[in-house]
Design an enzyme around this catalytic site. Structure first.
Site, mmCIF file in Angstrom:
data_model
loop_
_atom_site.group_PDB
_atom_site.id
_atom_site.type_symbol
_atom_site.label_atom_id
_atom_site.label_comp_id
_atom_site.label_asym_id
_atom_site.label_seq_id
_atom_site.Cartn_x
_atom_site.Cartn_y
_atom_site.Cartn_z
ATOM 1 N N MET A 175 0.823 -1.217 0.000
ATOM 2 C CA MET A 175 0.000 0.000 0.000
ATOM 3 C C MET A 175 0.852 1.259 0.000
ATOM 4 O O MET A 175 0.463 2.299 -0.554
ATOM 5 C CB MET A 175 -0.952 -0.004 1.195
ATOM 6 C CG MET A 175 -2.090 -0.994 1.056
ATOM 7 S SD MET A 175 -3.098 -0.644 -0.417
ATOM 8 C CE MET A 175 -4.224 -2.029 -0.392
ATOM 9 N N ASP A 176 2.049 1.193 0.609
ATOM 10 C CA ASP A 176 2.967 2.325 0.519
ATOM 11 C C ASP A 176 3.352 2.588 -0.938
ATOM 12 O O ASP A 176 3.346 3.735 -1.405
ATOM 13 C CB ASP A 176 4.235 2.038 1.322
ATOM 14 C CG ASP A 176 4.040 2.188 2.811
ATOM 15 O OD1 ASP A 176 3.352 3.130 3.230
ATOM 16 O OD2 ASP A 176 4.582 1.367 3.564
ATOM 17 N N LEU A 177 3.714 1.524 -1.648
ATOM 18 C CA LEU A 177 4.121 1.683 -3.045
ATOM 19 C C LEU A 177 2.956 2.189 -3.888
ATOM 20 O O LEU A 177 3.121 3.072 -4.749
ATOM 21 C CB LEU A 177 4.645 0.363 -3.602
ATOM 22 C CG LEU A 177 5.886 -0.237 -2.934
ATOM 23 C CD1 LEU A 177 6.328 -1.487 -3.685
ATOM 24 C CD2 LEU A 177 7.019 0.759 -2.867
#
Length: 395
Positions: A175-177
């Site tokens: 989800m960060d990416l």
């Protein structure tokens, strides 16, 4: 960058960033040729600088938790609570096209850097804030968020794992990416808009929004049917994996009647096309686990995974071997595409002389890929942006 992509030459990005989401966003911009100035806390910098695993000398190493998101950037140490450093920062913004931040909501405002204030001083500046729940308020607005939190809250975890087991997680950073990617899309969109209007924009990228939008298909199915998708059988798509004779897995999806015909042809069993339990997509989805996977495994029992996947592809049915991470790193197709770019740093050299390589921006432009620059040491560019500051660069 002296080589590689130059599509964003002349674009200066200043980033108050840490961990993954914003650094990955600006890494993509750097790969495309932008000048990225990473603003870090004096003496400590981005917390991921110190993560394991590490390569290089004990007193001058490169962290595996830092390198992938920070190659080709400049690093300057600024304490934004100090008046002199705030002045340096404002001077940087006066020369910048983009400001990126993934600090907690309200952090910019507390330091006198609220987006409306900045845009009044720097009207052409594009400001991108990446946060857990956005900057517009709401019941979750002040909650802290990390990748695993958003995986759970977005519903992604509810779809991963065994049907009767606990919810699972995609690889950490997913989800960060994704948030970094959408942040980059927002920045580039805003830059195109600025070219027409002369005005910058505020890009508000909320990880929770992005995580929920990523689940477009499960949410659409829920909206259309009222059902709640969960782990286990996909009721609307015949998708799954079967074991070949060598015990390895092959992944397959059979979304149309034509694909089913091709699959039956590959199996040498055309009468399956009209089997009353398997003659529609919905029926095949229902019976993927108890009928189709056993049929595929019986057919593939004398083949290895590569032979089974090749036989399906030869019939026009897409299929792929389930690879390990080591398989992916050694893949001839990815090598042909030049996906893995050597880290441009002597510290990344192995004892045998080979160099650690990491994925670059996974796009080619006119056949040309990015060639990411070195991993910056903390404060490596202090002298360029703080000419009156002569503290020793941290290693």
């Amino acid at each position: 960058m002296s080589d590689g992509l130059h599509l964003l030459d002349g674009i200066r990005v200043v980033s108050l960033e840490q961990f993954i989401a914003a650094p990955y966003c600006t890494q993509m911009l750097a790969d495309a040729g932008a000048e990225v100035i990473k603003v870090e806390r004096p003496g400590s910098g981005d917390p991921r600088r110190w993560y394991d695993p590490k390569v290089g000398p004990d007193d001058d190493y490169i962290s595996g938790g830092f390198a992938s998101y920070n190659r080709g950037k400049k690093s300057v140490e600024l304490d934004l609570s100090a008046e002199d450093d705030r002045e340096v920062f404002d001077q940087l913004l006066g020369t910048a096209d983009v400001l990126v931040s993934n600090l907690r909501p309200g952090s910019l405002a507390r330091q006198g850097l609220a987006p409306d204030v900045l845009r009044e001083r720097h009207p052409r500046l594009v400001i991108c804030e990446i946060s857990g729940f956005g900057t517009t308020g709401g019941p979750y607005a002040q909650w802290p968020a990390f990748d695993s939190v958003i995986q759970g809250m977005s519903g992604l975890s509810s779809l991963i794992g065994e049907q009767d087991g606990p919810p699972g997680l995609a690889p950490m950073g997913t989800m960060d990416l994704m948030s970094g990617i959408y942040g980059t899309i927002g920045i580039l969109t805003a830059l195109v808009g600025r070219a027409a209007t002369g005005q910058g924009s505020h890009v508000d990228a909320a990880m929770y929004d992005i995580g929920a939008a990523f689940l477009e298909r499960p949410l659409t199915l829920h909206e259309y049917t009222g059902e709640v998708p969960t782990r286990g059988i996909d009721r609307f798509s015949p998708v799954g994996a079967f074991r070949a004779g060598d015990g390895a897995w092959v992944s397959i999806v059979i979304p149309t009647d034509e694909m089913w015909r091709r699959c039956c042809a590959a199996l040498g069993n055309p009468q399956l096309e009209t089997d009353p339990e398997l003659d529609t997509t919905l029926k095949r989805a229902e019976h993927m686990a108890d009928r189709i996977v056993p049929l595929l495994e019986e057919w593939a029992k004398d083949m290895d995974r590569h032979e089974a996947a090749a036989a399906l592809r030869a019939a026009g049915q897409p299929a792929g071997v389930v690879q390990t991470v080591a398989d992916v790193r050694a893949c001839a197709q990815l090598a042909h595409r030049g996906l893995f770019a050597p880290i441009d740093d002597e510290r990344a050299r192995r004892p045998d002389g080979s160099v650690l390589s990491l994925p670059r921006l996974p796009l080619l432009f006119d056949g040309q890929g990015a060639r990411p620059g070195p991993v910056p040491r903390l404060g490596s560019d202090n002298d360029e942006f703080r000419p009156n500051h002569h503290a020793e660069v941290s290693s």
